[in-house]
Structure formats: structure tokens, C-alpha cells
Enzyme design. Structure first.
Site, PDB file in Angstrom:
ATOM      1  N   HIS A 189      15.771   8.043   1.275  1.00  0.00           N
ATOM      2  CA  HIS A 189      15.236   7.856   2.623  1.00  0.00           C
ATOM      3  C   HIS A 189      15.721   6.560   3.244  1.00  0.00           C
ATOM      4  O   HIS A 189      15.115   6.057   4.192  1.00  0.00           O
ATOM      5  CB  HIS A 189      13.705   7.894   2.588  1.00  0.00           C
ATOM      6  CG  HIS A 189      13.166   9.209   2.123  1.00  0.00           C
ATOM      7  ND1 HIS A 189      11.886   9.373   1.651  1.00  0.00           N
ATOM      8  CD2 HIS A 189      13.747  10.430   2.051  1.00  0.00           C
ATOM      9  CE1 HIS A 189      11.704  10.636   1.313  1.00  0.00           C
ATOM     10  NE2 HIS A 189      12.811  11.300   1.546  1.00  0.00           N
ATOM     11  N   CYS A 215      25.365   3.395  19.317  1.00  0.00           N
ATOM     12  CA  CYS A 215      26.803   3.218  19.041  1.00  0.00           C
ATOM     13  C   CYS A 215      27.101   3.040  17.556  1.00  0.00           C
ATOM     14  O   CYS A 215      28.269   2.996  17.161  1.00  0.00           O
ATOM     15  CB  CYS A 215      27.367   2.040  19.833  1.00  0.00           C
ATOM     16  SG  CYS A 215      26.831   0.416  19.263  1.00  0.00           S
ATOM     17  N   ASP A 241      11.698  -0.130   0.254  1.00  0.00           N
ATOM     18  CA  ASP A 241      11.380  -1.552   0.085  1.00  0.00           C
ATOM     19  C   ASP A 241      12.462  -2.381  -0.584  1.00  0.00           C
ATOM     20  O   ASP A 241      12.332  -3.597  -0.677  1.00  0.00           O
ATOM     21  CB  ASP A 241      10.077  -1.708  -0.686  1.00  0.00           C
ATOM     22  CG  ASP A 241      10.080  -0.965  -2.018  1.00  0.00           C
ATOM     23  OD1 ASP A 241      11.167  -0.717  -2.585  1.00  0.00           O
ATOM     24  OD2 ASP A 241       8.986  -0.622  -2.501  1.00  0.00           O
ATOM     25  N   ASN A 290      11.685   5.222  -1.872  1.00  0.00           N
ATOM     26  CA  ASN A 290      11.160   3.978  -1.322  1.00  0.00           C
ATOM     27  C   ASN A 290      12.170   3.243  -0.458  1.00  0.00           C
ATOM     28  O   ASN A 290      13.369   3.275  -0.719  1.00  0.00           O
ATOM     29  CB  ASN A 290      10.678   3.073  -2.451  1.00  0.00           C
ATOM     30  CG  ASN A 290       9.575   3.711  -3.263  1.00  0.00           C
ATOM     31  OD1 ASN A 290       8.885   4.612  -2.779  1.00  0.00           O
ATOM     32  ND2 ASN A 290       9.401   3.267  -4.491  1.00  0.00           N
ATOM     33  N   PRO A 297       0.831  -1.207   0.000  1.00  0.00           N
ATOM     34  CA  PRO A 297       0.000   0.000   0.000  1.00  0.00           C
ATOM     35  C   PRO A 297       0.864   1.255   0.000  1.00  0.00           C
ATOM     36  O   PRO A 297       1.981   1.248   0.514  1.00  0.00           O
ATOM     37  CB  PRO A 297      -0.795  -0.108   1.314  1.00  0.00           C
ATOM     38  CG  PRO A 297      -0.662  -1.527   1.747  1.00  0.00           C
ATOM     39  CD  PRO A 297       0.664  -1.999   1.231  1.00  0.00           C
ATOM     40  N   ASP A 298       0.367   2.320  -0.583  1.00  0.00           N
ATOM     41  CA  ASP A 298       1.094   3.574  -0.468  1.00  0.00           C
ATOM     42  C   ASP A 298       0.849   4.144   0.918  1.00  0.00           C
ATOM     43  O   ASP A 298       0.178   3.543   1.743  1.00  0.00           O
ATOM     44  CB  ASP A 298       0.732   4.554  -1.589  1.00  0.00           C
ATOM     45  CG  ASP A 298      -0.701   5.054  -1.511  1.00  0.00           C
ATOM     46  OD1 ASP A 298      -1.333   4.926  -0.441  1.00  0.00           O
ATOM     47  OD2 ASP A 298      -1.194   5.588  -2.511  1.00  0.00           O
ATOM     48  N   PHE A 299       1.398   5.304   1.189  1.00  0.00           N
ATOM     49  CA  PHE A 299       1.314   5.844   2.540  1.00  0.00           C
ATOM     50  C   PHE A 299       0.151   6.808   2.722  1.00  0.00           C
ATOM     51  O   PHE A 299      -0.402   6.906   3.798  1.00  0.00           O
ATOM     52  CB  PHE A 299       2.633   6.546   2.913  1.00  0.00           C
ATOM     53  CG  PHE A 299       3.694   5.587   3.369  1.00  0.00           C
ATOM     54  CD1 PHE A 299       3.941   5.373   4.709  1.00  0.00           C
ATOM     55  CD2 PHE A 299       4.429   4.872   2.448  1.00  0.00           C
ATOM     56  CE1 PHE A 299       4.893   4.472   5.137  1.00  0.00           C
ATOM     57  CE2 PHE A 299       5.399   3.971   2.857  1.00  0.00           C
ATOM     58  CZ  PHE A 299       5.629   3.772   4.199  1.00  0.00           C
ATOM     59  N   ARG A 300      -0.231   7.537   1.692  1.00  0.00           N
ATOM     60  CA  ARG A 300      -1.155   8.645   1.922  1.00  0.00           C
ATOM     61  C   ARG A 300      -2.523   8.541   1.277  1.00  0.00           C
ATOM     62  O   ARG A 300      -3.346   9.419   1.451  1.00  0.00           O
ATOM     63  CB  ARG A 300      -0.484   9.953   1.477  1.00  0.00           C
ATOM     64  CG  ARG A 300       0.708  10.286   2.331  1.00  0.00           C
ATOM     65  CD  ARG A 300       1.488  11.459   1.755  1.00  0.00           C
ATOM     66  NE  ARG A 300       2.838  11.401   2.245  1.00  0.00           N
ATOM     67  CZ  ARG A 300       3.790  10.692   1.672  1.00  0.00           C
ATOM     68  NH1 ARG A 300       3.544  10.016   0.583  1.00  0.00           N
ATOM     69  NH2 ARG A 300       4.992  10.656   2.190  1.00  0.00           N
TER      70      ARG A 300
END
Length: 406
Positions: A139, A150, A122, A120, A46-49
Site C-alpha cells: 500500500h 505531473c 509507517d 503498513n 493505533p491500528d485503524f479498525r
């Protein structure tokens, strides 16, 4: 589609056919690609928005104070379990790359691709066979992991096992929390991202696929190619300022469908199919389990619907009981009962409305340069052509200019 009436000077026409002819010309040698969550939805992620179906919309079951908290480094330090619950669903090896991923690899095989910038996490570009030196994961991704304190790397096999078992891994050196090298809100983007953007002014073609262009500083990359460089958007909806330049082309549709159409025009359809066929072996049986991830997601949606229904029932019951008690007390005091004098609000059980405002991002050591920002509001859907990380993370409240954010 363009805001300009004058004809383009580089393309012979502003269309997917014109783009195909330009790729085949002697003038197109260095192609850059920008991808978002939209290229992975066809894989079952699924996408995020997207409203109702996006991951953020379905995170209520994790009882987060705000949806983006699942990728907030400060919240992760307090409670890493929601992230690892989500990581179990997005684990590498559970999903097969799409034809769009194979198209990007085909650009590499044809010696056109300079760099693929992806939001992405993934790792599907890697699983499609794209070399690491052609990918900039702006990202971060699930490909590597380390202790957040550490910084000692954590073993790949152990990480796969903990994600599969929905456990929270701990550093074997300092007992600190371990997380994949995904850029959370409040963290700086990878150094490779900042180094690679200086190549964009040399681009002959920029292809933008499956992204809302709302996450900065990633979205600012579209402005770093020269005015003479055609920018091609493949997406379900128009986004950003693509269409404002005379050489811009906007092709609306599902990613895989548009990519197949472009490959047909280029005479590459057979090669695309062959490369995509190779990705069938990229799935990891240990991560998939007894049934494919799509069934898991469907079950989660059903479960969420039942939770929402039960929560509404309980909230209504508690409200009615509270109002009845308040009225009885008022009558006992000889007063007129007040209407709705104390509405119920329980942040811990709020599975429907997430009203708590996200905290402001914390600055990195170098100020806010290159830091992924938490959105102040949802600007809309993140629909991409066919699918979308897998995930790009969150939108930002304001546009960051390249000269002070990149």
C-alpha cells in the site's frame, strides 16, 4: 489450531514448537512474511479498525463524510488537509520499530527471508534495518512522494518539514497537490507488488503477523502458497482461512510476545534483543518534538471526548428548540403539535455518527485490477499481536480472487 484431525506431513506438530523445529530443518529455506497494522501498535501507533481506539474511530474530529475518506484519492483532491493532519501523527521518525520488526530483519540476517509483504505505510521495516529489496510495501509508504498530477518527485526534506508543520505541499513544477506514495482507495497497487507475488508458490513457510486479512488484493496472497507450505498466523484473533489447511498453525497473542517465544525456541533471543537495541537510534528528534507521540495521541483523545460531549449537548439543545418552535407554531394554527417532525441532521458537525455511505471506487486505467477498495462496512477489528501502521488501510466488501485481481 486447525480444522483438520489428520497429522501434518511437513511439520512434526501444529504448534509454535513445531514451527521452530521446521525452521531449523534442512527443508525450510525460503520464508515469506505478510504483516499488517498489528505489528506496529506496540510502537504507539493505533491500528485503524479497533472500536473506540482505532484511527478510523478517532477521525471524527476531522469532520470527514466517512472515515475512509482520509485515504480516498477523490476526497484528497478536494480537501487534502485531513490527510496531512493525520500524516503529522504518523510521520516517519516519530515511532520506534517493535521487536516484531527486528524479528523480520533477523530472518533476513539468518538468510531465511525471501520477501516481506507489508500493508503498513509507517516505514518501520526500513527503520529496523530491513533492506529495500526485501520489502514490498503493498500500500506504499511515506518513504517517497510526488505530485499527483505531473508525477514529479518532491524533495524529502521539504516533505518532512511540511508534515511537521501540518501544511499541504504543492508541486514546484505545476502547483499540483503532493502526497506520499501511499496507495489510496481508487488507486492501483505498485507494480512491484504484482511482480513479486509470482514467487509465492516457491515458499517453504509463510508467516502472517498482525493483520485482519480483510484488505484485498493483499489478503489473497495467503492462497498463493502451495498446500504443502505451512502457514503460520500470529495474531490476537483468528482471521481469514488460516487453520483450514493441514499444515496451518494459529498462534494467538501479542505479536512481540509470540515472536520472543519463537526466538527463544530457536535460540535467537540474544540476537533479537541486539537488533532491537539498534532501533533506538531510528527516532527523529525533529519529528518527535518536545514530547513522545503517545502523549500527543492521549491529548487528542481527550480533546475528541470533549468535542463529542459538546456536540451532543448542542444537538440536544437545537432539537429541543426546534421541537418547541414547531409545537408553538402548531398551537398557533390550532393544530395538534407533531412529535419529532423534523429531526436535526448536520453532516458537517457529525462527530459521533458517520452515516454517509462511501462512494464506489473509481476504476484504474486497467479496470479494477489491483485497486485498493473502499469497504462497504467494518468487518471487525484489525488487531494484531502486540500492537498495528501504522496502518493498514481499509477492509474490502468482497474477496478478490488472485487470478483476476492480482
Amino acid at each position: 489450531m486447525s480444522d483438520h484431525l489428520e497429522p501434518p506431513m511437513v511439520l512434526d506438530e501444529r504448534s509454535i514448537t513445531g514451527v521452530a523445529r521446521y525452521i531449523q530443518s534442512k527443508d525450510c529455506k525460503r520464508i515469506f512474511v505478510m504483516t499488517g497494522a498489528g505489528i506496529s501498535t506496540a510502537a504507539g501507533i493505533p491500528d485503524f479498525r479497533s472500536p473506540d481506539t482505532g484511527l478510523y474511530a478517532n477521525l471524527a474530529r476531522l469532520k470527514l463524510p466517512y472515515p475512509e475518506a482520509v485515504f480516498d484519492i477523490r476526497y484528497f483532491r478536494k480537501n487534502p488537509l485531513p490527510f496531512y493532519t493525520l500524516a503529522h501523527e504518523l510521520a516517519p521518525g516519530r515511532y520506534r520499530p517493535t521487536k516484531t520488526h527486528s524479528f523480520i530483519r533477523l530472518l533476513h540476517e539468518k538468510k531465511y527471508l525471501h520477501t516481506c509483504f507489508t500493508q503498513n505505510i509507517d516505514t518501520l521495516e526500513r527503520r529496523a534495518g530491513l533492506p529495500n529489496d526485501r520489502i514490498i510495501e503493498a500500500h506504499g509508504s511515506f518513504a517517497t512522494q510526488r505530485c499527483i498530477d505531473c508525477k514529479v518527485p518532491y524533495d524529502d526534506d521539504k516533505m518532512k518539514r511540511t508534515i511537521r508543520e501540518k501544511q499541504v505541499p504543492r508541486c514546484e513544477v505545476c502547483d499540483g497537490l503532493v502526497k506520499p506514495d501511499i496507495v489510496f482507495f481508487g488507486e492501483a497497487l505498485p507494480p512491484e507488488f504484482h511482480k513479486s507475488i509470482y514467487n509465492l508458490p516457491t515458499a517453504d513457510l509463510l508467516i502472517i503477523i498482525g493483520t485482519s486479512l480483510t484488505v484485498h488484493p493483499f489478503a489473497s496472497l495467503t492462497g498463493l502458497v502451495p498446500e504443502s507450505c505451512p502457514r503460520v498466523l500470529i495474531n490476537l484473533d483468528p482471521v481469514g482461512d488460516i487453520g483450514s489447511r493441514v499444515e496451518d498453525v494459529v498462534v494467538l497473542g501479542k505479536c512481540d510476545n509470540v515472536v520472543e517465544q519463537l526466538c527463544t525456541l530457536l535460540g535467537w533471543e540474544k540476537e533479537l534483543d541486539e537488533l532491537w537495541a539498534e532501533t533506538a537510534d531510528s527516532l527523529d528528534p525533529e519529528q518527535i518534538g518536545d514530547h513522545p507521540p503517545e502523549l500527543d495521541i492521549e491529548e487528542e483523545v481527550k480533546k475528541l471526548a470533549e468535542e463529542v460531549k459538546e456536540t451532543l449537548r448542542l444537538k440536544k439543545k437545537l432539537k429541543e428548540e426546534h421541537e418547541a418552535d414547531a409545537k408553538a407554531a402548531a398551537v398557533g394554527r390550532g393544530e395538534e403539535p407533531a412529535e419529532n417532525e423534523h429531526p436535526i441532521a448536520d453532516a458537517e458537525s457529525s462527530l459521533v455518527d458517520v452515516r454517509e455511505k462511501a462512494p464506489e471506487k473509481e476504476e484504474s486505467a486497467s479496470g479494477d485490477k489491483g485497486v485498493l477498495e473502499i469497504p462497504s462496512k467494518d468487518p471487525g477489528t484489525d488487531k494484531g499481536v502486540s500492537e498495528p501502521t501504522s496502518g493498514e488501510l481499509g477492509p474490502t466488501a468482497k474477496k478478490n480472487e488472485p487470478d483476476n485481481k492480482l
